[in-house]
Design a protein around this motif. Structure first.
Motif, PDB file in Angstrom:
ATOM      1  N   GLY A   3       0.794  -1.220   0.000  1.00  0.00           N
ATOM      2  CA  GLY A   3       0.000   0.000   0.000  1.00  0.00           C
ATOM      3  C   GLY A   3       0.825   1.267   0.000  1.00  0.00           C
ATOM      4  O   GLY A   3       0.320   2.342   0.324  1.00  0.00           O
ATOM      5  N   LYS A   4       2.089   1.176  -0.402  1.00  0.00           N
ATOM      6  CA  LYS A   4       2.955   2.352  -0.479  1.00  0.00           C
ATOM      7  C   LYS A   4       2.908   2.912  -1.904  1.00  0.00           C
ATOM      8  O   LYS A   4       2.902   2.161  -2.877  1.00  0.00           O
ATOM      9  CB  LYS A   4       4.391   1.987  -0.125  1.00  0.00           C
ATOM     10  CG  LYS A   4       4.572   1.484   1.301  1.00  0.00           C
ATOM     11  CD  LYS A   4       6.026   1.092   1.548  1.00  0.00           C
ATOM     12  CE  LYS A   4       6.221   0.573   2.965  1.00  0.00           C
ATOM     13  NZ  LYS A   4       7.627   0.151   3.206  1.00  0.00           N
ATOM     14  N   LEU A   5       2.889   4.222  -2.004  1.00  0.00           N
ATOM     15  CA  LEU A   5       2.882   4.878  -3.308  1.00  0.00           C
ATOM     16  C   LEU A   5       4.305   5.312  -3.638  1.00  0.00           C
ATOM     17  O   LEU A   5       4.845   6.227  -3.021  1.00  0.00           O
ATOM     18  CB  LEU A   5       1.941   6.085  -3.295  1.00  0.00           C
ATOM     19  CG  LEU A   5       1.727   6.815  -4.628  1.00  0.00           C
ATOM     20  CD1 LEU A   5       1.209   5.873  -5.696  1.00  0.00           C
ATOM     21  CD2 LEU A   5       0.765   7.983  -4.432  1.00  0.00           C
ATOM     22  N   LEU A   6       4.927   4.635  -4.600  1.00  0.00           N
ATOM     23  CA  LEU A   6       6.320   4.884  -4.942  1.00  0.00           C
ATOM     24  C   LEU A   6       6.443   5.407  -6.368  1.00  0.00           C
ATOM     25  O   LEU A   6       5.636   5.087  -7.239  1.00  0.00           O
ATOM     26  CB  LEU A   6       7.142   3.600  -4.810  1.00  0.00           C
ATOM     27  CG  LEU A   6       7.135   2.915  -3.434  1.00  0.00           C
ATOM     28  CD1 LEU A   6       8.023   1.683  -3.468  1.00  0.00           C
ATOM     29  CD2 LEU A   6       7.588   3.864  -2.342  1.00  0.00           C
ATOM     30  N   ARG A   7       7.482   6.204  -6.581  1.00  0.00           N
ATOM     31  CA  ARG A   7       7.745   6.753  -7.907  1.00  0.00           C
ATOM     32  C   ARG A   7       8.912   6.014  -8.554  1.00  0.00           C
ATOM     33  O   ARG A   7       9.935   5.760  -7.921  1.00  0.00           O
ATOM     34  CB  ARG A   7       8.083   8.246  -7.807  1.00  0.00           C
ATOM     35  CG  ARG A   7       8.325   8.914  -9.170  1.00  0.00           C
ATOM     36  CD  ARG A   7       8.745  10.362  -8.995  1.00  0.00           C
ATOM     37  NE  ARG A   7       7.711  11.133  -8.349  1.00  0.00           N
ATOM     38  CZ  ARG A   7       6.674  11.677  -8.970  1.00  0.00           C
ATOM     39  NH1 ARG A   7       6.547  11.504 -10.284  1.00  0.00           N
ATOM     40  NH2 ARG A   7       5.785  12.375  -8.317  1.00  0.00           N
ATOM     41  N   THR A  65      -0.848   4.487 -10.815  1.00  0.00           N
ATOM     42  CA  THR A  65      -1.684   5.634 -10.467  1.00  0.00           C
ATOM     43  C   THR A  65      -1.374   6.853 -11.330  1.00  0.00           C
ATOM     44  O   THR A  65      -2.283   7.601 -11.684  1.00  0.00           O
ATOM     45  CB  THR A  65      -1.508   6.021  -8.988  1.00  0.00           C
ATOM     46  OG1 THR A  65      -0.142   6.426  -8.753  1.00  0.00           O
ATOM     47  CG2 THR A  65      -1.869   4.871  -8.070  1.00  0.00           C
ATOM     48  N   ASP A  66      -0.113   7.072 -11.665  1.00  0.00           N
ATOM     49  CA  ASP A  66       0.290   8.209 -12.495  1.00  0.00           C
ATOM     50  C   ASP A  66       1.318   7.716 -13.508  1.00  0.00           C
ATOM     51  O   ASP A  66       2.162   6.883 -13.175  1.00  0.00           O
ATOM     52  CB  ASP A  66       0.921   9.329 -11.657  1.00  0.00           C
ATOM     53  CG  ASP A  66      -0.032   9.902 -10.622  1.00  0.00           C
ATOM     54  OD1 ASP A  66      -0.475   9.132  -9.749  1.00  0.00           O
ATOM     55  OD2 ASP A  66      -0.310  11.105 -10.683  1.00  0.00           O
ATOM     56  N   ILE A  67       1.256   8.263 -14.714  1.00  0.00           N
ATOM     57  CA  ILE A  67       2.207   7.887 -15.761  1.00  0.00           C
ATOM     58  C   ILE A  67       2.704   9.142 -16.458  1.00  0.00           C
ATOM     59  O   ILE A  67       1.914  10.021 -16.803  1.00  0.00           O
ATOM     60  CB  ILE A  67       1.569   6.941 -16.803  1.00  0.00           C
ATOM     61  CG1 ILE A  67       0.857   5.774 -16.130  1.00  0.00           C
ATOM     62  CG2 ILE A  67       2.627   6.404 -17.750  1.00  0.00           C
ATOM     63  CD1 ILE A  67      -0.611   5.734 -16.390  1.00  0.00           C
ATOM     64  N   SER A  68       4.023   9.211 -16.670  1.00  0.00           N
ATOM     65  CA  SER A  68       4.619  10.296 -17.452  1.00  0.00           C
ATOM     66  C   SER A  68       4.980   9.762 -18.833  1.00  0.00           C
ATOM     67  O   SER A  68       5.575   8.688 -18.955  1.00  0.00           O
ATOM     68  CB  SER A  68       5.876  10.833 -16.761  1.00  0.00           C
ATOM     69  OG  SER A  68       5.555  11.438 -15.530  1.00  0.00           O
TER      70      SER A  68
END
Length: 366
Positions: free
Chosen positions: A137-141, A170-173
């Motif tokens: 449940g950790k949000l990592l980049r 969750t996010d994409i560049s």
């Protein structure tokens, strides 16, 4: 440098998603990751609690000068395309849109690309970085916002095509590209043998071709680039003008070809360049050659083993796009050999030890 801010209607529900994943990890609860759910047909069915990313949407940042956009996974493809088009830019890998609710997260998770793929690159080639929710449940980049940003294991591009089995995007560049200055599509009446010969000949020349397909006695080509280059190539090739919507219908499977008859399933064959027609008992009208012949769509009732044996003999593989419940193959993806399966198992065990992320989506064993 110009940068567009987040739209007022956009939402960041990352904290809620992390909490749901943490709870699932603790309770060993399987999760079925879903956005627009327009790609649910692709892969094996998943039983689990829904983890819905549709509300996690919006453009986080967009720098048209640097050709970089960062977007939340639940953002609809139609909205992202519109935002990029305002600056005369595009997603060069042409992700298919299987419905208005199609999201960019689903496009990356499935790793599907459109007609431009052999000339521009696949979805993973344009992913610069991601934010991923891990099993704890950790949000990592991972990665960043430039092309050369990875030292070591490139987890961002690994997520492309993983179908959510290794973590939650969750996010994409992305690296985006300018829309070509000029474009022209044409059709030429050619039988299959002559069309494949023509494509091989054209492929050896520096021509502005960005899509090539053949079906039912016609070769279809798309030219894109500078005005003079496109005009000169158009004059050289001749043919009849073709509506640009043809490529959209091929990309999104809205072309009449993709309507199946009773007993048929839709298969995608991925084959090496210049592969001759396979010796299969399938009418020529039930085969659509895309990607200059490297990608072939088949409508057939043949057994999976027959199709896969023919593909394997020439170094390719076959994927079934029709769900098993509707007459498709039990295993939609080509079975892994023992060596590759070992690596898949090890990777899955490392990133999803309790098997909570889309269990069985790719293969029953994972």
């Amino acid at each position: 440098m110009t940068e567009l801010a987040i739209h007022a209607a956009d939402q960041d529900i990352g904290d809620q998603l992390c909490e749901q994943v943490r709870s699932a990890y603790t309770d060993r609860t399987p999760l079925r990751i879903v956005g627009g759910d327009t790609r649910g047909f692709y892969g094996r069915p998943v039983e689990g609690q829904a983890l819905n990313l549709a509300a996690h949407s919006g453009i986080v940042s967009y720098d048209p000068v640097e050709l970089v956009v960062t977007v939340r996974a639940g953002t609809r493809l139609s909205a992202l395309h519109a935002a990029l088009a305002e600056n005369h830019q595009m997603l060069a890998f042409e992700p298919p849109i299987f419905g208005e609710a199609s999201t960019i997260g689903g496009a990356v998770a499935t790793g599907l690309s459109g007609p431009r793929r052999p000339w521009a690159g696949a979805a993973r080639d344009f992913v610069l970085g991601t934010r991923v929710i891990t099993q704890e449940g950790k949000l990592l980049r991972f990665g960043g916002e430039v092309m050369k940003n990875v030292a070591g294991y490139d987890l961002s591009r690994l997520m492309a095509g993983a179908q959510g089995t290794l973590g939650v995007l969750t996010d994409i560049s992305f690296k985006v590209l300018p829309i070509p200055t000029a474009t022209h599509s044409l059709r030429l009446p050619l039988n299959l043998a002559d069309a494949l010969k023509k494509l091989a000949e054209l492929g050896r020349q520096p021509l502005p071709i960005t899509a090539a397909a053949w079906h039912n006695g016609e070769l279809f080509l798309r030219l894109e680039g500078g005005k003079s280059s496109v005009s000169a190539t158009q004059t050289r090739l001749g043919g009849e003008s073709l509506e640009a919507s043809f490529w959209t219908s091929l990309r999104d499977h809205s072309h009449a070809f993709f309507q199946l008859n009773d007993g048929q399933a839709l298969w995608r064959l991925s084959l090496p360049p210049h592969t001759a027609p396979l010796k299969l008992d399938i009418p020529e009208t039930d085969i659509f050659y895309d990607w200059a012949g490297c990608q072939r769509w088949l409508k057939t009732s043949l057994e999976a083993s027959t199709l896969r044996a023919a593909c394997e003999a020439v170094g390719g593989h076959a994927t079934c796009y029709t769900p098993h419940a509707q007459g498709g193959a039990v295993e939609p993806f080509t079975p892994l050999n023992k060596v590759v399966e070992k690596y898949h198992r090890n990777l899955k065990a490392e990133l999803d030890a309790h098997g909570i992320f889309n269990p069985g989506r790719l293969y029953a064993a994972f």
